[in-house]
Design a protein around this motif. Structure first.
Motif, PDB file in Angstrom:
ATOM      1  N   ALA A 197       0.876  -1.115  -0.014  1.00 29.06           N
ATOM      2  CA  ALA A 197      -0.101   0.098   0.040  1.00 29.06           C
ATOM      3  C   ALA A 197       0.680   1.291   0.051  1.00 29.06           C
ATOM      4  CB  ALA A 197      -0.976  -0.183   1.345  1.00 29.06           C
ATOM      5  N   THR A 198       2.184   1.114   0.805  1.00 29.21           N
ATOM      6  CA  THR A 198       2.822   2.260   0.806  1.00 29.21           C
ATOM      7  C   THR A 198       3.472   2.990  -0.777  1.00 29.21           C
ATOM      8  OG1 THR A 198       4.422   0.873   1.432  1.00 29.21           O
ATOM      9  CG2 THR A 198       3.487   2.367   3.127  1.00 29.21           C
ATOM     10  N   TYR A 199       3.415   1.943  -1.634  1.00 33.31           N
ATOM     11  CA  TYR A 199       4.101   2.157  -2.873  1.00 33.31           C
ATOM     12  C   TYR A 199       3.136   2.042  -3.923  1.00 33.31           C
ATOM     13  CZ  TYR A 199       8.596   1.004  -0.469  1.00 33.31           C
ATOM     14  OH  TYR A 199       9.721   0.987   0.188  1.00 33.31           O
ATOM     15  N   LYS A 200       1.854   2.296  -3.703  1.00 33.25           N
ATOM     16  CA  LYS A 200       0.820   2.368  -4.604  1.00 33.25           C
ATOM     17  C   LYS A 200       0.913   3.409  -5.703  1.00 33.25           C
ATOM     18  CE  LYS A 200      -2.608   4.741  -1.828  1.00 33.25           C
ATOM     19  NZ  LYS A 200      -4.085   4.647  -1.189  1.00 33.25           N
ATOM     20  N   ASN A 201       1.456   4.414  -5.117  1.00 32.97           N
ATOM     21  CA  ASN A 201       1.543   5.635  -6.057  1.00 32.97           C
ATOM     22  C   ASN A 201       3.125   5.578  -6.898  1.00 32.97           C
ATOM     23  OD1 ASN A 201      -0.681   6.895  -5.213  1.00 32.97           O
ATOM     24  ND2 ASN A 201       0.591   7.979  -3.322  1.00 32.97           N
ATOM     25  N   HIS A 202       3.725   4.405  -6.534  1.00 34.47           N
ATOM     26  CA  HIS A 202       4.796   4.338  -7.519  1.00 34.47           C
ATOM     27  C   HIS A 202       4.630   3.410  -8.846  1.00 34.47           C
ATOM     28  CE1 HIS A 202       6.574   5.803  -3.735  1.00 34.47           C
ATOM     29  NE2 HIS A 202       7.744   6.109  -4.377  1.00 34.47           N
ATOM     30  N   VAL A 203       3.354   2.710  -8.895  1.00 33.31           N
ATOM     31  CA  VAL A 203       3.082   1.892  -9.638  1.00 33.31           C
ATOM     32  C   VAL A 203       1.847   2.448 -10.648  1.00 33.31           C
ATOM     33  CG1 VAL A 203       2.132  -0.239 -10.436  1.00 33.31           C
ATOM     34  CG2 VAL A 203       3.643  -0.193  -8.366  1.00 33.31           C
ATOM     35  N   GLN A 204       2.319   2.624 -11.878  1.00 32.25           N
ATOM     36  CA  GLN A 204       1.026   3.150 -12.807  1.00 32.25           C
ATOM     37  C   GLN A 204       0.035   2.146 -12.985  1.00 32.25           C
ATOM     38  OE1 GLN A 204       3.075   3.889 -16.459  1.00 32.25           O
ATOM     39  NE2 GLN A 204       3.937   6.166 -15.736  1.00 32.25           N
ATOM     40  N   GLY A 205      -1.097   2.518 -12.664  1.00 31.89           N
ATOM     41  CA  GLY A 205      -2.202   1.520 -12.949  1.00 31.89           C
ATOM     42  C   GLY A 205      -3.425   2.051 -11.810  1.00 31.89           C
ATOM     43  N   THR A 206      -4.573   0.996 -11.832  1.00 26.60           N
ATOM     44  CA  THR A 206      -5.571   1.274 -11.029  1.00 26.60           C
ATOM     45  C   THR A 206      -5.675   0.529  -9.827  1.00 26.60           C
ATOM     46  OG1 THR A 206      -6.674   2.215 -13.065  1.00 26.60           O
ATOM     47  CG2 THR A 206      -8.329   1.658 -11.128  1.00 26.60           C
ATOM     48  N   VAL A 207      -5.992   1.033  -8.645  1.00 23.03           N
ATOM     49  CA  VAL A 207      -6.482   0.324  -7.544  1.00 23.03           C
ATOM     50  C   VAL A 207      -7.680  -0.329  -7.671  1.00 23.03           C
ATOM     51  CG1 VAL A 207      -6.767   0.210  -5.291  1.00 23.03           C
ATOM     52  CG2 VAL A 207      -5.011   1.592  -5.925  1.00 23.03           C
ATOM     53  N   VAL A 208      -7.971  -1.750  -7.752  1.00 22.19           N
ATOM     54  CA  VAL A 208      -9.108  -2.570  -7.905  1.00 22.19           C
ATOM     55  C   VAL A 208      -9.697  -2.781  -6.452  1.00 22.19           C
ATOM     56  CG1 VAL A 208     -10.263  -4.334  -8.984  1.00 22.19           C
ATOM     57  CG2 VAL A 208      -8.376  -3.360 -10.192  1.00 22.19           C
ATOM     58  N   GLU A 209      -8.607  -3.057  -5.677  1.00 24.31           N
ATOM     59  CA  GLU A 209      -9.261  -3.514  -4.353  1.00 24.31           C
ATOM     60  C   GLU A 209      -8.229  -3.196  -3.228  1.00 24.31           C
ATOM     61  OE1 GLU A 209     -10.403  -7.880  -2.418  1.00 24.31           O
ATOM     62  OE2 GLU A 209     -11.709  -7.296  -4.263  1.00 24.31           O
ATOM     63  N   ILE A 210      -8.645  -3.186  -2.043  1.00 24.78           N
ATOM     64  CA  ILE A 210      -7.679  -2.952  -0.798  1.00 24.78           C
ATOM     65  C   ILE A 210      -7.723  -4.011  -0.019  1.00 24.78           C
ATOM     66  CG2 ILE A 210      -7.059  -1.459   1.107  1.00 24.78           C
ATOM     67  CD1 ILE A 210      -8.344   1.022  -0.374  1.00 24.78           C
ATOM     68  N   SER A 211      -6.723  -4.774   0.476  1.00 23.21           N
ATOM     69  CA  SER A 211      -6.730  -5.818   1.295  1.00 23.21           C
ATOM     70  C   SER A 211      -7.634  -5.355   2.691  1.00 23.21           C
ATOM     71  CB  SER A 211      -5.742  -6.340   1.751  1.00 23.21           C
ATOM     72  OG  SER A 211      -5.086  -6.383   3.120  1.00 23.21           O
ATOM     73  N   SER A 212      -8.352  -6.639   3.156  1.00 25.22           N
ATOM     74  CA  SER A 212      -9.237  -6.356   4.425  1.00 25.22           C
ATOM     75  C   SER A 212      -8.299  -6.159   5.573  1.00 25.22           C
ATOM     76  CB  SER A 212     -10.422  -7.287   4.465  1.00 25.22           C
ATOM     77  OG  SER A 212      -9.696  -8.693   4.272  1.00 25.22           O
ATOM     78  N   LYS A 213      -7.009  -6.762   5.315  1.00 22.72           N
ATOM     79  CA  LYS A 213      -6.232  -7.085   6.683  1.00 22.72           C
ATOM     80  C   LYS A 213      -5.261  -5.823   6.826  1.00 22.72           C
ATOM     81  CE  LYS A 213      -6.069 -12.298   6.237  1.00 22.72           C
ATOM     82  NZ  LYS A 213      -5.102 -13.256   6.025  1.00 22.72           N
ATOM     83  N   GLY A 214      -6.026  -4.654   7.272  1.00 25.71           N
ATOM     84  CA  GLY A 214      -5.399  -3.620   7.793  1.00 25.71           C
ATOM     85  C   GLY A 214      -4.878  -2.681   6.838  1.00 25.71           C
TER      86      GLY A 214
END
Length: 552
Positions: free
Chosen positions: A200-217
């Motif tokens: 999650a901390t590197y989501k802005n470093h990857v070109q793409g679209t967030v489809v889902e966030i993990s339920s574990k924190g």
């Protein structure tokens, strides 16, 4: 048929046993609806069906009902119109149609054993081409790619697109520049989109679209990298095209079945009938049953008849006859001697015959078909209406009297009981006379000697007795027609060593009602004892020899 009669005679319990031999819900539903028929022609046909089915089972051992299941809910869905059947429902109908085809062939070959049952098969339609279309289009409970050229093309294109997506995502995973960002090294599908688990901390470093966030924190996000975005959109479009094509194929097959709805419904009715009839035949084979002769004028001749719900050796077979030399039978004998079992055996075997069931009885047995069968057995006390047992019985008899006709079988247990014996016996005799004059066939049990004497005097009544062992007082559960039951009370009293003179006087009173009325001897009467008065004096001697009375 009166529901109280069916319950008291355990008719539904008998049907449940027969129902257990059905192979489909169709036959079970038909048996649930089955009721005894008062039509001689209907009963003859029912019994003949069972006999023919039994002959087939005895010759073949089984009937090929494989694949025949209850498709009523599916047919109801079709009848509503516009309702699309899913692949599993289409397969169920295909299996049913194949089962019908197999049954039809099997039954047509049995014209020698079962001409009537075999003739039913001519009305059964075959749908081999419909079966083939369904089986060609549906495999493993899904629409097969071979069902249409368009579906085959779409699915081939989908496979190619998916391979390209997986290939690009694999490259993404293997790229060393991306390794710090990746949480786990695998490809995951989320909402039909291919994704990679990214920290999650590197989501802005990857070109793409967030489809889902993990339920574990929320430590992981599932991202669709931009390198496969277009391919994922393309795949989604292809899946929509696939769904449309599948819908058209399912709609076509559902429409094909709609065209044959009436004929398939007839097949269902025939299969239901076959399933029910062969369930009766299997029950007949299990109990060693046979088809009795039947009539519609009340004559019953039971030769070694057995109650279908009692274990084989629980009670001896019943020998019973009525409506030839007499129209009313009065059964006497000890309590717990089997009188009620006799009534229930006669009643249930009659209901079974009227339903087309074979019964356990010997050659020469004949049963009658009745408009009504009424019973008054057991304690009908109503708590809600605060009715006494006697009142309840009288209400039941009153209701029966209003509904009975000259085509009625009556089964009464301990008629007239529950009230003062003289009144009860007199009332019972009057009731029995009334039913007799109405033309009813009556079997009644009693322990009243007055009813027994009336039956001995009436030319169209007959007495019968339940046998019991004179020494051990154990019931033998055997009905002896033409004899009266001995007094159970006198037998028991004798076994308990009551004086013979007492027993003899009791017998005399039973026979002639002339009571002795002799007064007890005066010497046997205990008289009151005379009271003896005495003075208890305590004397105290005083000085000088004088005394005085100081207490009495």
């Amino acid at each position: 048929m009166n529901n109280t009669t069916l319950e008291k005679l355990q008719y539904h319990e008998l049907k449940d046993i027969v129902k257990s031999y059905c192979v489909s819900g169709l036959g079970k539903q038909l048996l649930d609806k089955l009721m005894p028929s008062s039509s001689l022609a209907v009963v003859k046909n029912r019994l003949n069906e069972t006999t023919e089915a039994r002959a087939i089972l005895d010759a073949e051992g089984h009937v090929p009902f494989l694949g025949v299941s209850n498709i009523e809910h599916i047919m109801t869905k079709l009848e509503k119109g516009g309702m699309l059947l899913d692949p599993s429902e289409l397969v169920s109908i295909s299996d049913f149609l194949r089962g019908c085809r197999n049954i039809k062939k099997f039954m047509l070959d049995k014209a020698f054993f079962a001409p009537v049952l075999s003739s039913y098969a001519h009305s059964m339609a075959e749908f081999k081409s419909v079966e083939e279309e369904i089986n060609f289009a549906i495999k493993a409970n899904r629409v097969d790619s071979a069902a249409s050229r368009e579906l085959k093309r779409i699915r081939h294109h989908m496979e190619t697109t998916e391979e390209k997506i997986k290939e690009r995502l694999t490259k993404f995973l293997n790229n060393s520049a991306n390794k710090p960002y990746i949480q786990e090294f695998f490809i995951s599908q989320k909402d039909d989109r291919y994704t990679i688990p990214i920290k999650a901390t590197y989501k802005n470093h990857v070109q793409g679209t967030v489809v889902e966030i993990s339920s574990k924190g929320g430590a992981t996000v599932f991202m669709e990298p931009s390198v496969v975005a277009k391919l994922n959109v393309e795949l989604a479009t292809l899946k929509a095209e696939e769904a449309v094509e599948e819908y058209q194929i399912l709609a076509s097959l559902s429409g094909l079945l709609m065209e044959h709805l009436h004929a398939i419904t007839i097949n269902m009715e025939l299969i239901s009938q076959y399933d029910m009839v062969f369930a009766k035949a299997k029950f007949s084979r299990q109990i060693g049953g046979r088809e009795p002769r039947i009539n519609d004028y009340g004559y019953i001749q039971l030769i070694n008849g057995k109650h279908p719900l009692l274990p084989g050796n629980a009670v001896p077979p019943l020998q019973f006859s009525i409506a030839k030399d007499y129209r009313s039978l009065i059964i006497t004998g000890p309590n717990a001697g089997g009188k009620t079992v006799v009534l229930k055996t006669i009643g249930l075997l009659t209901l079974a015959t009227m339903s087309g069931f074979h019964i356990v009885a010997d050659e020469g047995t004949e049963m009658a078909v009745f408009d009504h069968i009424f019973v008054d057995i057991g304690d009908n006390q109503s708590i809600e209406n605060a009715l006494s047992t006697f009142s309840s019985h009288m209400k039941n008899l009153s209701d029966i009297m209003r509904a009975a006709n000259n085509h009625t079988l009556l089964l009464f247990d301990e008629i007239g009981s529950g009230t003062e014996p003289n009144e009860g016996a007199a009332l019972a005799i009057a009731i029995l006379e009334e039913f007799y004059q109405m033309g009813c066939i009556t079997v009644a049990t009693t322990h009243y000697g007055e009813i027994k004497r009336f039956s001995e005097m009436h030319p169209d009544f007959m007495n019968a007795a339940m046998r019991f062992h004179a020494e051990t007082l154990e019931p033998l559960y055997q009905l002896l027609i033409g004899t009266s039951g001995e007094s159970n009370a006198l037998w028991i009293s004798k076994k308990m060593n009551v004086r013979e003179a007492v027993l003899q006087r009791a017998k005399d009173y039973i026979n002639n009602k002339e009571y002795q009325l002799t007064l007890v001897q005066d010497s046997k009467i205990r008289k009151p004892k005379e009271e003896k008065k005495s003075l208890a004096a305590v004397y105290t001697f005083a000085k000088g020899g004088s005394c005085e009375i100081i207490g009495l």
